[in-house]
Design an enzyme around this catalytic site. Structure first.
Site, short mmCIF file in Angstrom:
data_model
loop_
_atom_site.label_atom_id
_atom_site.label_comp_id
_atom_site.label_asym_id
_atom_site.label_seq_id
_atom_site.Cartn_x
_atom_site.Cartn_y
_atom_site.Cartn_z
N ALA A 233 0.88 -1.19 0.00
CA ALA A 233 0.00 0.00 0.00
C ALA A 233 0.91 1.23 0.00
CB ALA A 233 -0.95 -0.02 1.18
N HIS B 65 3.09 4.58 -0.53
CA HIS B 65 2.82 6.02 -0.68
C HIS B 65 4.17 6.72 -0.82
CE1 HIS B 65 4.04 6.11 3.49
NE2 HIS B 65 3.06 5.29 3.82
N HIS C 203 7.15 5.72 1.43
CA HIS C 203 7.91 4.54 0.99
C HIS C 203 8.80 4.90 -0.20
CE1 HIS C 203 4.14 2.48 2.62
NE2 HIS C 203 5.09 1.93 3.34
N ASP D 254 8.31 5.60 12.09
CA ASP D 254 8.22 4.51 13.08
C ASP D 254 9.50 4.54 13.93
OD1 ASP D 254 5.71 2.94 12.16
OD2 ASP D 254 6.82 3.34 10.32
P1 AMP Z 1 5.27 -0.08 6.36
O1 AMP Z 1 4.90 -0.46 4.97
O2 AMP Z 1 4.26 0.78 7.04
O3 AMP Z 1 5.71 -1.26 7.19
O4 AMP Z 1 6.54 0.85 6.24
C1 AMP Z 1 7.70 0.44 5.54
C2 AMP Z 1 8.78 1.45 5.81
O5 AMP Z 1 8.36 2.73 5.36
C3 AMP Z 1 9.09 1.60 7.31
O6 AMP Z 1 10.49 1.72 7.49
C4 AMP Z 1 8.36 2.86 7.67
O7 AMP Z 1 8.92 3.55 8.78
C5 AMP Z 1 8.53 3.67 6.39
N1 AMP Z 1 7.50 4.72 6.32
C6 AMP Z 1 6.17 4.57 6.50
N2 AMP Z 1 5.55 5.77 6.43
C7 AMP Z 1 6.52 6.69 6.20
C8 AMP Z 1 6.54 8.11 6.03
N3 AMP Z 1 5.42 8.82 6.08
N4 AMP Z 1 7.72 8.73 5.82
C9 AMP Z 1 8.87 8.00 5.78
N5 AMP Z 1 8.93 6.68 5.92
C10 AMP Z 1 7.78 6.01 6.13
#
Ligand code: AMP
Length: 294
Positions: A45, A47, A50, A165
């Site tokens: 998902a 954005h 990522h 995170d």
């Molecule tokens: P997730 O798909 O939510 O597990 O996130 C994958 C990676 O993207 C993790 O290292 C998150 O900390 C990073 N991430 C998620 N949202 C953001 C954001 N808004 N800005 C920067 N990194 C992000």
């Protein structure tokens, strides 16, 4: 023979997608011979947050590898897992546009051949018991399980994580130390919407009116950063929590913690480097954010 530059027509980057470890290892062996491997693990998902990680990784490494795996082991709330957005076709197009060279897209049995409820335990000290750990029991053990497995498989030079995170970054750094891996962690800044809301895959689950309220979570951090002064921090914490509650949030916590070890702070000596962290529900959606104070 024609020169590539002479070829007319749209140029389309083709990303390699692999679902099993054998195929991945074959590509990794070749990739490793060409230079550094940067790795961006995600749950999909995708954005702009990522994609920024992918862009930074591309700049700093010869090979960029992303993974998409919605990790069942890290969801303490089964409804959150069931409702986690899945947009795989769109994600693939976005990754190709960023020229990510390889996507690892494993099914659950490739990551957890013996099931994900195994007894592996990572001794993170207090790190997985405070803040997120307190409100999401078992969450960081689940994160460690999947990251440990992915790092063992990919063995990247650098690992790209988001500051969004914050506690997760500290947990993964600790995991790497505990398991004596060589991977270097790179933490990238939080990407925000124009109104300050931190981008998150879960934001699509907010209703229109919740979406309008959601940026308050960022504003409350900004305000705390301006308000903070030497001495007790309790007033600020209570005030910030009350403001979120009045606006319709159900806050789990609003805390200040040491940037060094994430120890919770009730008083401040005016010197120690601090981070403010907040988690709150808006309807069924749990939002988190943080801000480095000094
Ligand atoms: P997730 O798909 O939510 O597990 O996130 C994958 C990676 O993207 C993790 O290292 C998150 O900390 C990073 N991430 C998620 N949202 C953001 C954001 N808004 N800005 C920067 N990194 C992000």
């Amino acid at each position: 023979m024609r020169n590539l530059a002479d070829l007319k027509g749209p140029y389309r980057f083709i990303m390699i997608i692999v679902k099993n470890i054998d195929a991945l290892q074959r590509h990794l062996d070749k990739a490793r011979a060409n230079g550094n491997i940067g790795f961006v693990p995600t749950m999909g998902a995708l954005h702009e947050g990522h994609l920024e990680l992918i862009r930074t990784c591309r700049k700093e490494n010869v090979q960029t590898i992303a993974s998409i795996f919605v990790n069942p082991a890290q969801f303490n709330d089964p409804t959150d897992f069931q409702k986690y957005p899945v947009t795989i076709e769109k994600d693939i197009l976005l990754l190709e546009k960023e020229e990510c060279q390889l996507l690892f897209l494993p099914p659950v049995e490739v990551i957890y051949p013996h099931g994900f409820k195994g007894t592996a335990y990572f001794d993170l000290g207090d790190l997985d018991k405070i803040l997120e750990g307190r409100f999401r029991p078992g969450h960081f053990q689940g994160v460690c399980k999947v990251v440990n497995r992915l790092l063992d498989i990919v063995q990247p030079t650098r690992l790209y994580l988001g500051q969004k995170d914050f506690q997760q970054c500290m947990v993964i750094q600790k995991l790497i130390e505990l398991t004596k891996k060589n991977t270097v962690v790179r933490v990238c800044p939080t990407k925000r919407e124009s109104d300050g809301l931190a981008m998150s895959s879960r934001n699509v689950r907010l209703s229109e009116s919740q979406r309008k309220t959601a940026p308050l979570i960022h504003n409350t951090l900004l305000r705390a950063k301006r308000q903070i002064k030497k001495g007790s921090l309790l007033m600020i914490k209570q005030e910030r929590t009350a403001i979120l509650s009045e606006a319709g949030f159900r806050p789990d916590y609003f805390e200040f913690a040491s940037l060094r070890d994430l120890a919770i702070k009730d008083t401040w000596d005016g010197e120690e480097k601090l981070v403010a962290l907040v988690a709150a529900y808006l309807g069924e959606v749990r939002l988190i954010d943080n801000m480095i104070i000094n």
